[in-house]
Motif scaffolding. Structure first.
Motif, PDB file in Angstrom:
ATOM      1  N   ASN A 274     -22.468 -69.801   9.583  1.00  0.00           N
ATOM      2  CA  ASN A 274     -21.717 -71.050   9.601  1.00  0.00           C
ATOM      3  C   ASN A 274     -22.057 -71.909   8.380  1.00  0.00           C
ATOM      4  O   ASN A 274     -21.180 -72.514   7.753  1.00  0.00           O
ATOM      5  CB  ASN A 274     -22.059 -71.823  10.880  1.00  0.00           C
ATOM      6  CG  ASN A 274     -20.835 -72.294  11.627  1.00  0.00           C
ATOM      7  OD1 ASN A 274     -19.763 -71.731  11.488  1.00  0.00           O
ATOM      8  ND2 ASN A 274     -20.989 -73.324  12.436  1.00  0.00           N
ATOM      9  N   ALA A 277     -20.475 -70.355   5.218  1.00  0.00           N
ATOM     10  CA  ALA A 277     -19.035 -70.616   5.160  1.00  0.00           C
ATOM     11  C   ALA A 277     -18.748 -72.061   4.774  1.00  0.00           C
ATOM     12  O   ALA A 277     -17.879 -72.342   3.938  1.00  0.00           O
ATOM     13  CB  ALA A 277     -18.402 -70.286   6.516  1.00  0.00           C
ATOM     14  N   LEU A 342      -9.557 -71.589   7.694  1.00  0.00           N
ATOM     15  CA  LEU A 342      -9.882 -70.960   6.408  1.00  0.00           C
ATOM     16  C   LEU A 342      -8.733 -70.098   5.909  1.00  0.00           C
ATOM     17  O   LEU A 342      -8.420 -70.084   4.704  1.00  0.00           O
ATOM     18  CB  LEU A 342     -11.158 -70.126   6.539  1.00  0.00           C
ATOM     19  CG  LEU A 342     -12.446 -70.934   6.736  1.00  0.00           C
ATOM     20  CD1 LEU A 342     -13.592 -70.015   7.135  1.00  0.00           C
ATOM     21  CD2 LEU A 342     -12.805 -71.718   5.468  1.00  0.00           C
ATOM     22  N   TYR A 365     -10.576 -76.371  10.455  1.00  0.00           N
ATOM     23  CA  TYR A 365     -11.907 -75.905  10.098  1.00  0.00           C
ATOM     24  C   TYR A 365     -12.976 -76.918  10.498  1.00  0.00           C
ATOM     25  O   TYR A 365     -14.029 -76.552  11.034  1.00  0.00           O
ATOM     26  CB  TYR A 365     -12.005 -75.622   8.595  1.00  0.00           C
ATOM     27  CG  TYR A 365     -13.357 -75.066   8.219  1.00  0.00           C
ATOM     28  CD1 TYR A 365     -13.729 -73.781   8.589  1.00  0.00           C
ATOM     29  CD2 TYR A 365     -14.282 -75.846   7.518  1.00  0.00           C
ATOM     30  CE1 TYR A 365     -14.975 -73.274   8.273  1.00  0.00           C
ATOM     31  CE2 TYR A 365     -15.531 -75.343   7.199  1.00  0.00           C
ATOM     32  CZ  TYR A 365     -15.868 -74.055   7.577  1.00  0.00           C
ATOM     33  OH  TYR A 365     -17.110 -73.566   7.278  1.00  0.00           O
ATOM     34  N   THR A 444     -14.844 -66.286   2.690  1.00  0.00           N
ATOM     35  CA  THR A 444     -15.407 -67.261   3.622  1.00  0.00           C
ATOM     36  C   THR A 444     -14.860 -67.042   5.028  1.00  0.00           C
ATOM     37  O   THR A 444     -15.593 -67.139   6.021  1.00  0.00           O
ATOM     38  CB  THR A 444     -15.087 -68.696   3.147  1.00  0.00           C
ATOM     39  OG1 THR A 444     -15.561 -68.865   1.808  1.00  0.00           O
ATOM     40  CG2 THR A 444     -15.745 -69.727   4.033  1.00  0.00           C
ATOM     41  N   LEU A 447     -16.780 -64.396   6.758  1.00  0.00           N
ATOM     42  CA  LEU A 447     -17.996 -64.908   7.407  1.00  0.00           C
ATOM     43  C   LEU A 447     -17.652 -65.533   8.764  1.00  0.00           C
ATOM     44  O   LEU A 447     -18.367 -65.342   9.755  1.00  0.00           O
ATOM     45  CB  LEU A 447     -18.687 -65.960   6.532  1.00  0.00           C
ATOM     46  CG  LEU A 447     -19.335 -65.505   5.229  1.00  0.00           C
ATOM     47  CD1 LEU A 447     -20.099 -66.673   4.603  1.00  0.00           C
ATOM     48  CD2 LEU A 447     -20.269 -64.338   5.446  1.00  0.00           C
ATOM     49  N   GLY A 448     -16.547 -66.283   8.790  1.00  0.00           N
ATOM     50  CA  GLY A 448     -16.106 -66.883  10.042  1.00  0.00           C
ATOM     51  C   GLY A 448     -15.763 -65.835  11.086  1.00  0.00           C
ATOM     52  O   GLY A 448     -16.041 -66.017  12.280  1.00  0.00           O
TER      53      GLY A 448
END
Length: 475
Positions: A274, A277, A342, A365, A444, A447-448
């Motif tokens: 988190n 990101a 994102l 987001y 990114t 990653l989420g």
């Protein structure tokens, strides 16, 4: 001397406000710093990473020093370092001097923040009084992150990037003057050796610095470069040494036995992802808005503001719903919101509309990232005994900061590589910048997506309202 506990709270909350403010206030000043100090695209992210790495790397040490040497003394020392480094940062005339000042700022912030939370814990009785104090302390910290982007824009446009650092100086001096009369000293009484595990802190921070340096240098030099390979190997060796030292230390900075808790390990990873990101999104978007869309620093800060408001609303809503729905559904839905936001941001273009291309993504987001963070903090401490709660809180906070620095390093390097490749193929500079931004935001979002998978695998907990109020803010 009898001190008002609420005067103590004002001093500690303002200090934490300043520490958090400095994470976001600098972002909107990055393009001007890049021009004035000659930062290359690969080096600019060190202005953010130096702060977060030092903060995360020394947060646990700061808590230990406060317990043994005196919490007020460590708080004041951190405040002196933070204020002096802020002055030095504003006076910087070279990029490496500024990066060094940011590192000292992060170290001072770690001492200050760790000591402040300990002081709050011992000043206020467990229950309603402590929950109110922690709520105000945490709320002001969250407000600092939100207001930072707007304050940064105002200062940069009105007086120059140097003032995002100079603004800390009068606040720091005022807090230093007030500390002796408002903050009582306290420490842990012990008859054993006063061990600080400085070696463990240095090894852990050095390992992450070496790895990040290797990742950043891979873009201009290539992964096969001796410098890159040497840096990554050095980071790995330091990391192994850190684990060995911690496993043998009588008073380890990071008690490795705590990682036997699946909830703590998984939640720390969630918060690290988190953090990566968030810092990457913020960094890339600040550059895109000013260099790609031609906005001023103030206009950039105002465009980020709805995301900050959504983040505060998301945290409040998650806290209210946790006792009703439990941790897992809140985390899963919030992770979906964050990934959706994102992905919407990856569609932004240089000449597109803010209302349709950026605003929805920022709002989704902002709400999502906080809805992930609050239940993750609750889950992290669910299997940890009361005696280890402080150490576990330090681990997850460190994980967030270090994960943020690592995520920013990897994603910004790959985004820069995409921009460079696009320029080499003959694209216009703005088109190449947009290409890098979109590639970075797509990474990114990956990653989420990893956060979403971990959230779906997490334990379902249904904390009480008091658990949420005390544990989430304290963590």
């Amino acid at each position: 001397m009898r001190r008002s506990p609420w005067a103590t709270l004002v001093v500690l909350a303002l200090a934490q406000f300043m520490v958090v403010l400095d994470v976001t206030i600098v972002n909107v000043a990055l393009p001007e710093m890049q021009v004035d100090l000659g930062f290359g695209p690969d080096d600019l992210q060190w202005v953010i990473s130096a702060y977060t790495l030092a903060f995360g790397g020394f947060l646990l040490l700061g808590g230990r020093l406060g317990d043994l040497l005196g919490r007020r003394a460590v708080f004041g020392s951190g405040l002196v370092l933070f204020t002096a480094a802020s002055l030095a940062g504003g006076l910087a005339t070279s990029q490496w001097f500024l990066i060094a000042a940011r590192g000292v700022q992060g170290f001072g912030g770690a001492l200050m923040s760790a000591a402040a939370l300990s002081i709050l814990t011992v000043t206020y009785a467990a229950g309603r009084e402590r929950n109110i104090a922690l709520g105000i302390w945490g709320g002001l910290a969250g407000l600092g992150g939100t207001l930072g982007v707007v304050a940064g824009g105002v200062l940069v446009d009105a007086a120059g990037w140097e003032w995002v650092f100079f603004v800390n100086v009068p606040i720091g001096v005022a807090l230093l003057a007030l500390t002796p009369s408002t903050v009582a000293d306290s420490r842990v009484q012990t008859t054993g050796p006063r061990s600080f595990d400085v070696g463990g802190s240095a090894l852990g921070t050095g390992a992450v610095l070496a790895i990040i340096y290797g990742v950043i240098r891979s873009e201009p030099l290539g992964w096969g470069s001796g410098e890159v390979i040497g840096s990554l190997v050095a980071g790995a060796v330091l990391l192994v040494a850190f684990v060995v030292v911690e496993s043998r230390s009588a008073a380890p900075l990071v008690p490795l036995r705590l990682f036997r808790s699946r909830s703590l390990s998984r939640s720390t990873l969630v918060l690290a992802l988190n953090g990566g990101a968030f810092l990457a999104m913020f960094f890339l978007s600040a550059i895109f808005l000013q260099q790609g869309k031609g906005l001023s620093a103030l206009e950039t800060g105002l465009q980020f503001l709805p995301m900050g408001v959504a983040a505060i609303a998301g945290a409040m809503l998650a806290s209210q719903l946790l006792p009703l729905l439990g941790t897992r559904p809140i985390q899963v839905v919030s992770a979906l919101l964050a990934v959706g936001g994102l992905l919407l941001l990856t569609q932004a273009s240089a000449d597109g509309s803010y209302a349709t291309e950026l605003l929805p993504g920022f709002v989704l987001y902002g709400a999502g990232i906080m809805g992930v963070g609050v239940p993750a903090q609750i889950s992290a401490l669910s299997d940890v005994g009361h005696a280890d709660a402080g150490a576990a809180s330090g681990i997850i906070n460190t994980g967030y900061q270090v994960g943020g620095a690592l995520g920013l390093a990897v994603i910004s390097s790959l985004a820069t590589a995409a921009t460079t490749s696009s320029l080499a193929d003959g694209a216009a500079p703005i088109d190449a910048l947009v290409e890098g931004y979109q590639r970075g935001l797509l990474l990114t979002a990956a990653l989420g997506a990893a956060v979403l998978v971990l959230a779906a695998m997490s334990r379902q907990l249904r904390p009480t309202a008091e658990d949420v109020a005390e544990l989430a803010v304290a963590a």
